[in-house]
Design a protein around this motif. Structure first.
Motif, short mmCIF file in Angstrom:
data_model
loop_
_atom_site.label_atom_id
_atom_site.label_comp_id
_atom_site.label_asym_id
_atom_site.label_seq_id
_atom_site.Cartn_x
_atom_site.Cartn_y
_atom_site.Cartn_z
N UNK A 1 17.90 61.60 -50.62
CA UNK A 1 18.27 60.43 -49.82
C UNK A 1 19.78 60.28 -49.69
N UNK A 2 20.21 59.86 -48.52
CA UNK A 2 21.63 59.66 -48.23
C UNK A 2 21.86 58.22 -47.78
N UNK A 3 23.10 57.79 -47.85
CA UNK A 3 23.43 56.45 -47.38
C UNK A 3 23.45 56.42 -45.85
N UNK A 4 22.89 55.33 -45.30
CA UNK A 4 22.96 55.11 -43.86
C UNK A 4 24.38 54.70 -43.49
N UNK A 5 24.67 54.64 -42.20
CA UNK A 5 25.90 54.04 -41.70
C UNK A 5 25.54 52.72 -41.02
N UNK A 6 26.39 51.73 -41.16
CA UNK A 6 26.15 50.43 -40.53
C UNK A 6 27.28 50.10 -39.57
N UNK A 7 26.91 49.45 -38.47
CA UNK A 7 27.87 49.05 -37.44
C UNK A 7 27.56 47.62 -37.02
N UNK A 8 28.59 46.94 -36.56
CA UNK A 8 28.41 45.57 -36.09
C UNK A 8 29.37 45.28 -34.95
N UNK A 9 28.97 44.34 -34.09
CA UNK A 9 29.84 43.97 -32.98
C UNK A 9 29.40 42.66 -32.35
N UNK A 10 30.35 41.89 -31.89
CA UNK A 10 30.04 40.65 -31.18
C UNK A 10 29.55 40.99 -29.79
N UNK A 11 28.46 40.34 -29.43
CA UNK A 11 27.93 40.66 -28.11
C UNK A 11 27.44 39.47 -27.31
N UNK A 12 28.18 38.39 -27.17
CA UNK A 12 29.60 38.19 -27.46
C UNK A 12 29.78 36.90 -28.27
N UNK A 13 31.03 36.56 -28.58
CA UNK A 13 31.34 35.24 -29.12
C UNK A 13 31.10 34.22 -28.02
N UNK A 14 30.11 33.35 -28.20
CA UNK A 14 29.65 32.48 -27.11
C UNK A 14 30.73 31.48 -26.71
N UNK A 15 31.35 30.83 -27.67
CA UNK A 15 32.37 29.85 -27.35
C UNK A 15 33.56 30.44 -26.63
#
Length: 430
Positions: free
Chosen positions: A376-390
């Motif tokens: 087993x290997x570590x996954x990669x994680x990603x994140x992003x605003x889609x979008x900031x509503x205000x």
């Protein structure tokens, strides 16, 4: 979280990567802590071997009736057990100290991240749209006639203090429509799974997504010890915590619309007017959990998802690659999308799309099983605003403002606004 084994194997590369962030070399300190830990473990193992041998000899001494040797060896076994327990406790304490130290060290930047000290060294990648030419001086969002009746900072301050807003009527509806628009595109067209997440999380979730311990001051904690999320990246990413995922099920792509809370510690005096920087705000977040070989491609895909929303809303923007000095703690590469705000005559951030590599996965022990059946290997994680509503609301209001104080609503939002196409100067929908 960093892998001490990787640092042990190539300390120079680790220090060189840290120096690109402007940080001092740390490998010598970390390896000294690691060596002390390993020395205690070795001493405990040696003492255990001595204890095992003495335990065997105890039986032999008893069998031959040598009481003096029997008592000496029995005392030695007891002494070794106490020594082993002490050494194991010391090794555990040193391991805890090493982990705590590693937890305070930022992620290492990807090789293609430009060197730089701050936002002035970010590199523009692209622009879309041409900022509109106004035949009047464009106002900031809170000074537009159509907005004033529906955006109340004074009453919000009476209720909650500074950096809060009370929206009503047409503006509140437009704000809601923006979130609905974003979710519809992400779920129907971009293949993300919509989630409805808690906004209160435990320490483990904050730690696993690199918000603790370094940034405790940026978040709100309840009297019961729970944390109000600063972004739904936290619960969405932590879904994978402790799991070993089949490679065939990757990538996992999520989206959520949530309230978010930030103390804005250290931002005194910045963006105090209007609703650009608030303690409570809403965001539609994107999170992906991927195979390491696909994470760079996934980041580009997520970036396009966010850019496409602005294009549909007819908001000019530019995309920049953050330099090493402006990048967030957990990121190894970040693209910022900056929307044009004519009231400020400036581009302002409306989305950040980051890849953390295995940095978060190590902290929360999220792995995948390779298709070939390997380890087993570590996954990669990603994140992003889609979008900031205000912030998106600000961009729509400022870019759509008219000379008479009204605001034109982008075509993409008409169906979410019940067919309404504008906010009149008196704040009503038209």
């Amino acid at each position: 979280m960093h892998d001490i084994r990787a640092i042990r194997e190539n300390p120079a590369a680790f220090d060189a990567a840290l120096s690109r962030r402007g940080d001092a070399p740390l490998s010598a300190e970390l390896l000294a802590m690691d060596e002390a830990r390993r020395a205690k473990i070795l001493a405990a193992e040696t003492a255990q071997a001595d204890a095992n041998k003495a335990a065997k000899d105890v039986g032999a001494a008893k069998a031959r009736g040598d009481n003096e040797e029997f008592e000496r060896l029995r005392a030695l076994v007891s002494e070794k057990k106490a020594q082993i327990a002490q050494l194991n406790d010391q090794a555990k304490a040193q391991a805890t100290g090493l982990t705590a130290r590693l937890a305070m060290i930022p992620n290492l930047p990807a090789d293609d991240v430009p060197m730089g000290a701050d936002e002035n060294d970010n590199v523009e990648i692209s622009r879309w749209g041409t900022p509109r030419t106004f035949d009047f001086t464009p106002a900031e969002h809170f000074d537009i006639s159509a907005v004033k009746p529906n955006m109340d900072f004074e009453t919000a301050a009476k209720i909650s203090g500074s950096r809060f807003v009370l929206m009503s009527g047409a503006v509140a509806r437009l704000h809601r429509a923006l979130a609905q628009f974003m979710l519809d595109i992400h779920t129907v067209e971009n293949g993300l799974t919509e989630m409805n997440t808690p906004v209160l999380v435990r320490d483990d979730a904050m730690y696993g997504t690199d918000k603790l311990p370094k940034f405790a001051g940026d978040s709100y904690q309840t009297t019961e010890g729970m944390w109000l999320i600063s972004t739904s990246e936290i619960p969405l990413t932590y879904i994978a915590a402790g799991d070993t995922i089949d490679a065939a099920s990757l990538p996992r792509r999520y989206t959520a619309h949530t309230l978010c809370f930030r103390s804005e510690a250290g931002s005194a005096g910045r963006d105090t007017s209007g609703m650009l920087r608030q303690h409570q705000f809403e965001k539609v977040e994107m999170v992906s959990v991927t195979h390491p070989d696909e994470s760079d491609t996934e980041q580009k895909r997520m970036l396009r998802c966010a850019e496409d929303l602005l294009e549909r809303l007819e908001i000019p923007y530019r995309t920049v690659l953050l330099c090493t000095g402006d990048m967030g703690f957990g990121a190894r590469r970040t693209f910022d999308i900056e929307a044009w705000l004519p009231g400020q005559n400036a581009y302002r951030e409306i989305s950040s799309v980051s890849t953390t590599g295995e940095f978060q996965a190590r902290r929360m022990n999220a792995r995948f099983k390779p298709a070939d059946g390997g380890k087993p290997q570590f996954v990669h994680t990603l994140n992003g605003s889609g979008l900031a509503v205000g912030r998106c609301l600000i961009a729509v209001l400022e870019n759509g403002q008219q000379a008479d104080g009204s605001v034109t609503i982008p075509t993409a939002l008409h169906r979410h606004m019940g067919g309404k196409t504008m906010i009149n100067a008196d704040g009503t929908l038209g």
